[in-house]
Design an enzyme around this catalytic site. Structure first.
Site, mmCIF file in Angstrom:
data_model
loop_
_atom_site.group_PDB
_atom_site.id
_atom_site.type_symbol
_atom_site.label_atom_id
_atom_site.label_comp_id
_atom_site.label_asym_id
_atom_site.label_seq_id
_atom_site.Cartn_x
_atom_site.Cartn_y
_atom_site.Cartn_z
ATOM 1 N N SER A 162 0.821 -1.208 0.000
ATOM 2 C CA SER A 162 0.000 0.000 0.000
ATOM 3 C C SER A 162 0.855 1.257 0.000
ATOM 4 C CB SER A 162 -0.929 -0.001 1.223
ATOM 5 O OG SER A 162 -1.808 -1.095 1.179
ATOM 6 N N ARG A 193 -14.342 -6.590 -10.904
ATOM 7 C CA ARG A 193 -14.170 -5.738 -9.731
ATOM 8 C C ARG A 193 -14.725 -4.335 -9.993
ATOM 9 N NH1 ARG A 193 -8.362 -6.622 -7.047
ATOM 10 N NH2 ARG A 193 -9.493 -5.658 -5.320
ATOM 11 N N SER A 246 -12.372 0.275 5.154
ATOM 12 C CA SER A 246 -10.906 0.450 5.083
ATOM 13 C C SER A 246 -10.465 1.895 5.239
ATOM 14 C CB SER A 246 -10.366 -0.127 3.762
ATOM 15 O OG SER A 246 -10.727 -1.477 3.612
ATOM 16 N N GLU A 250 -8.891 -6.497 5.052
ATOM 17 C CA GLU A 250 -7.896 -7.372 4.437
ATOM 18 C C GLU A 250 -7.324 -8.391 5.425
ATOM 19 O OE1 GLU A 250 -3.812 -4.763 4.622
ATOM 20 O OE2 GLU A 250 -5.394 -4.065 3.293
ATOM 21 N N ARG A 269 -4.281 -13.776 0.069
ATOM 22 C CA ARG A 269 -4.630 -13.901 1.487
ATOM 23 C C ARG A 269 -5.360 -15.205 1.779
ATOM 24 N NH1 ARG A 269 -2.245 -9.590 3.237
ATOM 25 N NH2 ARG A 269 -2.568 -7.572 2.217
ATOM 26 N N LYS A 293 1.723 -11.925 -5.341
ATOM 27 C CA LYS A 293 1.028 -10.645 -5.517
ATOM 28 C C LYS A 293 1.570 -9.594 -4.572
ATOM 29 C CE LYS A 293 -3.665 -8.736 -5.077
ATOM 30 N NZ LYS A 293 -3.790 -8.010 -6.350
#
Length: 449
Positions: free
Chosen positions: A31, A140, A215, A334, A406, A431
């Site tokens: 990020s 998405r 988030s 996440e 994840r 990733k």
């Protein structure tokens, strides 16, 4: 979700022989790296990223910026080979900014930061910039961002899909100004607009109109990094109007940025300490950070561990007991897959709330976690906005990952205590953490960085 297990290799998840005891140096934050790349590309002067994450998502961002005419030079310190730092820890990237160039074609892979952060920047180019990516990227959500860009004066061609593929027809500048956006499906819509806003003619005033905003720590990270780059930002956290962010037009500074370790990627290693009753130290854990992964200190302590933050970093220990948790994870969604894996190994029921938006991530994470944990004998049910997890004895089986990094690390956590779990496509961890399998084996063997 699509099951590709018949064509992807299976990775035998290592079983822990006892309590883990290791120091694990986690690579840099995705990020932070991708936000820093955008800000450096838009700056008035060259800048540096030290210890950037080198993974699929960040390399896609760097390659995309190069295709837009931004210079990015990579250097690797000779000391990194000597010190045994994980990939990227001894690396620096020099970013040479410039006016974005078109025409260009950008491969976003399945990286939310690339598909969302770059279209506003592409609107500053003069000419067409086409965006496309992996099949899942077409599913998405992007409609809120596309509508906002059009309201700000950009021309975006998406054939009415509200999703990829799309083409931004840049005019060399963007008016900016006031815009409303429903960012309830992704906080990245807000961050995307804010990051490029200093280069808009009128800056920007963004108002979130949806009911919820997931988030929030990621938006705080964007605001913090903008301010450090010299931008003037008015935000709800600084006493501004709720759900409104304002960025003034102006020059950004070329900076020397040291990228923090990715605290969300530290999660499986901390979870290993918790579920095995062991101890793991993560060096360089920041004392103050906007990363959502910092919430792991509180969440995993609530689940039965204990932690110490000192000059060595964060040291986390399990106590031999793992408690269930009732938690609102809306700000740290996440982290849900790893928390769900720990919850499946706990002594009591867990309820994870506030994460309905995870149905729109790399995969439908709520459906995937339910299906995969239950396939191993678990008892997980979806709720309207999360998961209810009742621990049950688990058994061997294949844990599918749906090309989601994840999900892969969640499966590895389960494999610590459950024999003969095989994880489909562990390589999907590339990733954000290409070294994951090696770091996992080294942790279990007691090697320290």
């Amino acid at each position: 979700m699509t099951d590709h297990s018949e064509t992807l290799a299976l990775w035998p998840a290592p079983l822990a022989s006892g309590a883990v005891d290791a120091t694990v140096t986690v690579p840099g934050s995705k990020s932070v790296t991708n936000r820093a790349l955008i800000l450096a590309a838009l700056a008035a002067d060259p800048g540096w990223l030290r210890r950037p994450l080198r993974s699929r998502d960040t390399l896609l961002m760097a390659d995309a910026l190069r295709s837009l005419g931004i210079g990015i030079e990579e250097t690797v310190s000779s000391s990194s080979a000597v010190s045994g730092l994980p990939q990227g820890r001894g690396e620096s990237w020099r970013v040479i900014p410039g006016a974005p160039q078109a025409p260009a074609t950008i491969d976003v892979g399945n990286a939310g930061t690339v598909m969302r952060f770059l279209p506003p920047l592409a609107a500053l180019a003069e000419g067409p910039v086409r965006f496309d990516g992996d099949p899942r990227s077409h599913e998405r959500p992007l409609g809120g961002l596309i509508d906002a860009l059009r309201a700000l004066g950009a021309r975006v061609e998406d054939d009415g899909r509200g999703a990829l593929p799309l083409t931004v027809h840049g005019a060399g500048s963007l008016d900016g100004g006031y815009v409303e956006v429903d960012a309830s499906t992704s906080s990245q819509f807000i961050s995307a607009l804010l990051l490029s806003a200093p280069r808009f003619n009128q800056g920007i005033e963004v108002r979130h109109t949806g009911r919820t905003l997931p988030s929030m720590p990621h938006i705080r990270m964007t605001v913090d990094m903008l301010r450090k780059a010299g931008a003037q930002v008015d935000s709800p956290d600084s006493g501004g109007e709720p759900n409104v962010w304002r960025v003034t037009a102006g020059a950004l500074l070329g900076r020397d940025v040291v990228v923090e370790p990715d605290l969300s990627n530290a999660q499986p290693f901390l979870a290993a300490a918790l579920v095995t009753g062991g101890t793991v130290t993560i060096p360089d854990w920041p004392r103050q950070t906007t990363q959502p992964g910092d919430a792991l200190r509180r969440i995993f302590t609530d689940m039965g561990g204990r932690c110490t933050l000192d000059d060595r970093g964060l040291t986390f220990s399990g106590t031999g007991r793992v408690r269930g948790i009732d938690a609102d994870l809306s700000e740290v969604g996440e982290l849900t897959p790893g928390i769900a894996a720990v919850a499946a190994l706990a002594e009591s029921e867990s309820v994870l709330r506030g994460v309905a938006h995870l149905r729109l991530h790399e995969t439908d994470r709520l459906a995937a976690l339910t299906k995969e944990i239950n396939s191993l004998g678990g008892d997980v049910t979806e709720t309207s906005d999360g998961l209810r997890i009742r621990p049950r004895p688990l058994h061997s089986g294949v844990f599918h990952t749906y090309e989601d990094h994840r999900l892969a690390t969640a499966g590895a956590i389960l494999g610590l205590l459950v024999k003969d779990i095989e994880i489909e496509n562990i390589a999907t961890t590339g990733k954000t953490m290409p070294d994951f399998p090696d770091l996992w084996h080294r942790m279990l063997s007691g090697e320290s960085d």
